[in-house]
Structures are given as C-alpha cells and as structure tokens.
Design a protein around this motif. Structure first.
Motif, PDB file in Angstrom:
ATOM      1  N   LYS A   1      37.338  50.511  78.085  1.00 62.47           N
ATOM      2  CA  LYS A   1      38.781  50.346  78.228  1.00 62.47           C
ATOM      3  C   LYS A   1      39.251  49.571  77.007  1.00 62.47           C
ATOM      4  N   VAL A   2      40.184  50.154  76.265  1.00 61.31           N
ATOM      5  CA  VAL A   2      40.609  49.578  74.990  1.00 61.31           C
ATOM      6  C   VAL A   2      42.117  49.367  75.002  1.00 61.31           C
TER       7      VAL A   2
ATOM      8  N   VAL B   1      38.544  45.191  73.431  1.00 59.06           N
ATOM      9  CA  VAL B   1      37.606  46.196  73.929  1.00 59.06           C
ATOM     10  C   VAL B   1      36.838  45.647  75.123  1.00 59.06           C
ATOM     11  N   LYS B   2      36.816  46.431  76.196  1.00 58.54           N
ATOM     12  CA  LYS B   2      36.024  46.074  77.370  1.00 58.54           C
ATOM     13  C   LYS B   2      35.068  47.227  77.672  1.00 58.54           C
ATOM     14  N   PRO B   3      33.802  47.119  77.232  1.00 57.60           N
ATOM     15  CA  PRO B   3      32.839  48.185  77.525  1.00 57.60           C
ATOM     16  C   PRO B   3      32.316  48.079  78.956  1.00 57.60           C
TER      17      PRO B   3
ATOM     18  N   SER C   1      29.763  43.812  75.659  1.00 60.14           N
ATOM     19  CA  SER C   1      30.582  42.709  76.161  1.00 60.14           C
ATOM     20  C   SER C   1      31.977  42.809  75.554  1.00 60.14           C
ATOM     21  N   LEU C   2      32.840  41.864  75.869  1.00 59.80           N
ATOM     22  CA  LEU C   2      34.218  41.903  75.385  1.00 59.80           C
ATOM     23  C   LEU C   2      34.281  41.644  73.880  1.00 59.80           C
ATOM     24  N   TYR C   3      35.146  42.390  73.191  1.00 55.43           N
ATOM     25  CA  TYR C   3      35.375  42.194  71.760  1.00 55.43           C
ATOM     26  C   TYR C   3      36.876  42.208  71.497  1.00 55.43           C
TER      27      TYR C   3
END
Length: 550
Positions: free
Chosen positions: A354-355, A373-375, A525-527
């Motif tokens: 989810k971006v 960014v949430k992978p 992880s979150l970026y």
C-alpha cells in the motif's frame, strides 16, 4: 575457501592457532558482484594473522563466437550445442574475457592500496602498509570539494613514512583548512591522492597507487528548504480525468486522476517525462540473486510475485488548489497479478504493497513527491524501494552529484568518491555477458537529465531523505531480465530511470547461496522518503538548484 568474515576473524583470534590464514578463494566475481569486499579488508587490515586471499577469478571465461549476422559475442555453456553445461558459471571474473575491467576492479584496487587515509575526530592518519618500502618515492597531493565543486588543491608535503608506520596531521593545520573555513557548502570532502614519482618496471611515473576521500566536519546544520508559494503562479485546468498545470511556455504538467500518475511533462515545449512516476520494488535479477535454489532471493521473490506487481489506483484526490500550488494525494495498491491487469481488488491477500504518494506542484515548476510505503509483512527482503519513470530518449546527458564515476552499489562503493560526474545514458550501461541489474550509482544527492540543448528535468533527495541509488538505462528492467546475453538486449523507446530510497546489496561472498549481508537487506517494513523534481534549462544548473534547497 569462501569463509565468511566472522569465521576468518574467529580463526585468527583463536589463541591455539599460530598459522596465518589466506583465503584460497573468496569474493566470487560472477556478473554484478563483489559486494562486502571492503568489510573483508577492514577485518584483514585490523586482525593479526589474516593475510588476504585470492578472488575467484581474474577473467570471465567466455569464448568469442561468430553470430549468423557476422557479429561476434562472448559465448558460454550451451552456446555451442554442448550438453550438459553450466551455462554462464564460467563467467565470473573481475575483467571481461578481453581483460577490460569490470567496475568491481576499482573496489579491489581501493582495498588493496598500500597508503590508507582516515579521519577520526580531529586527526588525519596516513598509514604506510608497505612492509619494506618507505613513502620516499611517492608524491602526495590533496584536493577539497564543496558540494561537488573543487575549492582548491595542491601538493601535500610529508616526511617519509617508514614501512608499517603512520603519520598524523591535525586536519585544521592542513593547507585545506582556510578553504573549508570560507566554504558555504553543506558538504566538504578532502581527497588525498598518491602517485609514483618515478617509472618502474611495471608502470609509468604518475601512476595513482592510492586515492582516499574523507568527509570533513560539517560547519552548520542543514535546514531543509521549503518551497515558497510566492515563487510563481500557474494556470490549472481540469478536463475529465486530466489535470493540466502550466506556467506560460516554461512548463506543462498533465496528471491523470484515474491512473493516479503523471501523463506527461513538458519543459519549454519539449516532452521530457513520458510516463510515471510509479512505485518500484523489483530489479532484474543478478547471478547472485539466483544462487541457492529454493533459498535464493529470486526464488523467494517470485514465490511472493514481486516480479509481477500491478499498481491499482485506490484513490486520488486534490487536497488543495490555488493559483500557486496544487496538492494531489494518491493511494495505490500493489497487487500480485495474473496475465491480465486487474481493475479491482478481488482478493485482499493479493495486496503486496500500500503506497501513499502526495504530489505538491508549485507555480515555480517544483514538484515535491512524498512517498510512504507499507509492504505486506510476509514478504521476503525487497530488491529495491523507490520510484520509476520514463524520459524522452533525447534526455541522454546525465549529470549527478553522488558516488561515481563508475557503477557502484550499497555494499560496493568504498572506491567511488563523492563528486560531480557526467555521462551519456549509453555509457552508463555495464555490458555484463549475462545481463541483470547494473549501471547503478550510489549516494546520489541530485541528478539532471538533459538533451543537447540543455532542456530536461532535475531530481534530488528532499526534506531530510538520504541520498538515492540512481539508475538510467535504454534497457527496461524487463528486458534486462529477459535477455541471456548482452548482445540480445533491445533498447526501449525511452529512458527508464530508477531513483531508489533503498536498494539491496549485490552480495558476492559466493554465488550459490543468499549471501547479501543483513545490513544491506531491505526488510518488508515501513519506508518514507521525499524527492524534489523541477524543470531545468540551459540557463540553470543542477548545482544551483540543489544549493537553493540547502
């Protein structure tokens, strides 16, 4: 052979082991490889009993073969109808078969160089690692650069340094100090170069035997620049799904609300950006990515469908619109897709990313992109975290402030000095015999892409984001993955550009197991990161634009 760093250090520190340790093979040089070599040599240089090793190997063992059209190319296993074969497992040298160097050879020269330079606190230490020679036959020179521009240079007068000894200088007493003191640059780097004064049986006088760069202390805190909304007004028009933003004849941007991405970008009437900007998490696999069968990075990436992600626009909304700025927020879902592009999310388990991307377009022509960014937490380590866009093929002049001038990656960049560099897109490509991810440049602060008239686009790190990994190529990622030989590559109709917030290391401890060190892996992880874009013409420069944001 192929012992890991921690294992050789353990052996050397064993009080019952009195023998020296030499690696009969290490750092497998298969394609875009040889990551971590600087860490091996940090251990070797600092640990008694470690004496080095032998890289496998010197040259790619490809054979020159005539093609049906009369051209020649480097061939490997299976290209002669030979069965069984090991494909390109004979192509693992630090040079091509004709002894043209791979980029990694620069890294080997750097870690092997006999004169080492370091800066700790206020002391510059110059170490002579020779066992039998003094530095009497060497010439030392220095140069200082501020934000990539040379501030000054000269000869560094030093006493002769005995073998296995060092000489220390308080950096404030060096001839470069006054230049640093008067510099307004955000970053200042000192480069010390060592050359031979006389010719020898193996090389001519003037040959560089060592070159080291250290970053001088910062003079001030860098306050992130804020674009001023009074820098210009713009015209905005919405027709259907297309938002058109422009300022007279200087620039024009079209944004597709349905796709949640730019449709086009023109500068002085010249189409510069043809497609994008989109999130990207995939790279063309290297030989090292393929090593390890079911444990390999490639196997795990494909099992997670990272090679087959389509971004679906979940929402796109105009958050703010005035005559001086337009702010657009886009939420995209990265979906593992089948053959056809999905139009809706049929299964939430297929959502890999989810971006959230927020674009603020200013009347000045600046575009600030903020990306979160949430992978999916179940994903394996990611190949890259960044953005991809496509430029007009005429924008082939690339100029950047970062590491270079040769190809370098997060775990293979010690030899690549930070500086201002310029190359054509075609010259950035590294023709590895078996194609894959290549041509990257590490720690890029800013980059410009311009045509021969100077028209183009500028991009830089922004708002506290770290330097980027940059790649520009006529070959798409898909094409680099498809071709099995360099000469099979087919140029695209544009330039594919990647600006990565993070990029996984290339590894190289060996090529048959997943060997990228943990610090160079990208966990799912979150970026969060930001990038600044703006138009550029012959009347401006990337350096001037960058300085305006410091």
């Amino acid at each position: 052979m192929y012992m890991r760093i921690w294992d050789i250090v353990k052996v050397a520190n064993d009080p019952t082991e009195t023998r020296p340790l030499i690696l009969c093979e290490y750092s497998h040089a298969m394609g875009n490889s040889n990551g971590n070599i600087h860490e091996y040599w940090e251990a070797i240089d600092s640990t008694f009993g470690l004496q080095g090793g032998f890289i496998w190997e010197w040259a790619d063992q490809g054979l020159l073969k005539d093609a049906a059209n009369g051209s020649k190319h480097w061939a490997y296993g299976g290209d002669f109808g030979d069965t069984p074969n090991d494909l390109n497992f004979c192509v693992h040298g630090v040079t091509f078969p004709d002894r043209t160097p791979h980029p990694a050879l620069h890294e080997f020269k750097y870690v092997y160089q006999p004169i080492k330079v370091s800066l700790r606190e206020e002391t510059i230490k110059i170490t002579n690692t020779y066992f039998y020679e003094t530095t009497q036959a060497l010439e030392f020179s220095w140069a200082v650069h501020g934000d990539g521009c040379e501030l000054g240079s000269g000869i560094l007068s030093l006493p002769s340094i005995e073998p296995q000894s060092n000489y220390e200088i308080n950096w404030k007493s060096g001839p470069w100090y006054s230049l640093w003191a008067s510099s307004l640059a955000a970053e200042n780097f000192l480069t010390v170069t060592v050359k031979l004064l006389q010719s020898t049986r193996w090389v001519e006088s003037g040959h560089v035997i060592s070159s080291s760069q250290v970053q001088l202390p910062a003079k001030r805190d860098v306050v992130p620049h804020v674009i001023k909304t009074c820098d210009g007004t713009m015209h905005t028009e919405i027709v259907g799904d297309i938002i058109t933003m422009s300022q007279q004849n200087i620039w024009e941007l079209k944004f597709n609300i349905q796709r949640g991405a730019f449709e086009s970008w023109k500068v002085e009437g010249v189409p510069v950006m043809l497609e994008g900007i989109l999130p990207c998490f995939w790279r063309a696999p290297t030989d090292n990515d393929k090593g390890g069968n079911v444990a390999s990075y490639l196997y795990r990436w494909k099992a997670a469908c990272l090679d087959n992600v389509f971004f679906l626009n979940e929402s796109c909304a105009i958050q703010n619109k005035t005559d001086r700025l337009v702010k657009i927020e886009v939420v995209s879902l990265g979906i593992a897709k089948a053959e056809e592009k999905p139009s809706t999310v049929s299964n939430k388990s297929n959502i890999l990313f989810k971006v959230n991307m927020t674009y603020t377009i200013y009347g000045s022509g600046d575009v600030i992109m903020e990306c979160n960014v949430k992978p999916n937490s179940d994903l394996p380590p990611l190949p890259r975290v960044g953005i991809e866009f496509h430029l007009n093929k005429s924008l082939d002049r690339v100029r950047w402030y970062g590491r270079g001038p040769f190809e370098c990656y997060p775990d293979r960049k010690a030899a690549a000095h930070v500086g201002l560099y310029e190359k054509n897109v075609s010259d950035m490509h590294v023709p590895y015999i078996a194609p894959g991810e290549c041509s990257g440049r590490a720690d890029v602060r800013w980059v410009t892409f311009q045509n021969k008239e100077g028209t183009g686009i500028y991009a830089s790190m922004y708002d506290g984001s770290p330097p980027m990994q940059m790649n520009a190529s006529y070959y798409t990622t898909t094409e680099l993955d498809r071709a099995t030989h360099n000469e099979e590559l087919v140029e695209g109709d544009d330039i594919e550009v990647h600006l990565d917030h993070k990029h996984m290391g290339v590894g190289g401890d060996d090529s048959w197991s997943p060997a990228v060190h943990e610090k160079y892996l990208l966990p799912a992880s979150l970026y969060s990161f930001s990038v600044r874009f703006c138009p550029i013409t012959a009347a401006t420069s990337g350096h001037d634009i960058y300085k305006s944001q410091l």
